[in-house]
Design a protein around this motif. Sequence first.
Motif, short mmCIF file in Angstrom:
data_model
loop_
_atom_site.label_atom_id
_atom_site.label_comp_id
_atom_site.label_asym_id
_atom_site.label_seq_id
_atom_site.Cartn_x
_atom_site.Cartn_y
_atom_site.Cartn_z
N ILE A 31 0.74 -1.05 -0.05
CA ILE A 31 -0.10 -0.14 -0.09
C ILE A 31 0.86 1.18 0.05
O ILE A 31 1.71 1.40 0.85
N GLY A 127 -6.85 5.12 3.67
CA GLY A 127 -7.16 3.89 3.75
C GLY A 127 -7.34 3.13 5.08
O GLY A 127 -6.73 3.53 5.91
N TYR A 129 -7.64 -0.36 7.16
CA TYR A 129 -7.41 -1.84 7.22
C TYR A 129 -7.47 -2.37 8.53
O TYR A 129 -6.97 -1.88 9.53
#
Length: 178
Positions: A31, A127, A129
């Motif tokens: 990522i 993002g 996660y």
Amino acid sequence: MTEVVTRYYLSFDTLMLLPIEEGNKIFTRVIERNRTLTVLQKPIHIVTGSCTFYGASYKNVMNTSRLLFGDNKQKAPLLTANAFGIPLIFIPTLSPSSDQNVWISSHAIDFFETDGLGIAVTLENGGRYKLGISITTMYRQYSLAKLLERNFVRKHKNFDRSSFLFPPNDPPTDYPTL
């Protein structure tokens, strides 16, 4: 569709290394700040290769952390590189040798919180996660990373000082005038 590459080196754009299983092989989903890659290597191989690429061995990087935290820290954060006095530190969520270990860049973490039986980490790119570790483990790992960063910055400041040219309590008074 994510780009697939065979080799990858950690950088300040690298936010997280996630292991992915395909059949009986482990690859890495990288990522980054603006993209996601699949690397045909295990996360630990990316970390060890990056250490070598930036001029240190993985063993020396581990020893640097162990000097600060003691020999019993199996999951110590690693200072993998630095640029212009800014350290690049990665936090392992499990033992670095575990195929399930996730590596998170300490500078990339915006927020983390409990999420079910694990945690959710929000990175600087927005993002989010989910990881299978406890919030206590994450607090510990993040705190160790910040201690490693503080130690590096202190050493770097001492190195940058010109005290070897002038005694600390005796500043020069005879600078040339322009």
